[in-house]
Design an enzyme around this catalytic site. Structure first.
Site, PDB file in Angstrom:
ATOM      1  N   ASP A 192      84.283  60.405  55.783  1.00 55.05           N
ATOM      2  CA  ASP A 192      82.971  59.918  56.211  1.00 55.05           C
ATOM      3  C   ASP A 192      82.873  59.981  57.733  1.00 55.05           C
ATOM      4  O   ASP A 192      83.666  59.353  58.429  1.00 55.05           O
ATOM      5  CB  ASP A 192      82.779  58.483  55.731  1.00 55.05           C
ATOM      6  N   ASN A 211      80.990  58.416  51.133  1.00 57.43           N
ATOM      7  CA  ASN A 211      80.153  58.267  52.323  1.00 57.43           C
ATOM      8  C   ASN A 211      79.757  56.817  52.529  1.00 57.43           C
ATOM      9  O   ASN A 211      79.830  55.991  51.617  1.00 57.43           O
ATOM     10  CB  ASN A 211      78.902  59.146  52.215  1.00 57.43           C
ATOM     11  N   CYS A 212      79.301  56.520  53.740  1.00 58.36           N
ATOM     12  CA  CYS A 212      78.865  55.198  54.175  1.00 58.36           C
ATOM     13  C   CYS A 212      77.874  54.612  53.159  1.00 58.36           C
ATOM     14  O   CYS A 212      77.001  55.333  52.692  1.00 58.36           O
ATOM     15  CB  CYS A 212      78.210  55.327  55.549  1.00 58.36           C
ATOM     16  N   PRO A 213      78.066  53.396  52.787  1.00 58.65           N
ATOM     17  CA  PRO A 213      78.975  52.366  53.294  1.00 58.65           C
ATOM     18  C   PRO A 213      80.250  52.204  52.470  1.00 58.65           C
ATOM     19  O   PRO A 213      81.004  51.263  52.686  1.00 58.65           O
ATOM     20  CB  PRO A 213      78.127  51.095  53.206  1.00 58.65           C
TER      21      PRO A 213
END
Length: 74
Positions: free
Chosen positions: A39, A12-14
């Site tokens: 993501d 997932n981000c980032p």
């Protein structure tokens, strides 16, 4: 030139953008990287990253549960 496939599904981000940047940093100019991610924010983040860092985004595909981006290193 053949493309390298970089599987970032499940991150997932980032992390997808950070890992894509790191992988591209170690590649020659003109090299092709295909990034696969699940993501949901990658659809915005990866194109913005490419524009900011001078890489060419060849394609951005929406897949079942994710995205696939084809990037040429600038």
């Amino acid at each position: 030139m053949s493309a390298e496939i970089y599987d970032l599904r499940g991150l997932n981000c980032p992390l997808p953008v950070l890992r894509t940047a790191k992988r591209l940093a170690g590649m020659a100019s003109g090299a092709i990287l295909v990034v696969e991610t699940t993501d949901p924010l990658a659809g915005l983040d990866i194109p913005a990253f490419c524009q900011q860092d001078g890489h060419q985004l060849i394609s951005a595909e929406t897949l079942d549960g994710g995205h696939r981006f084809t990037i040429v290193k600038g």
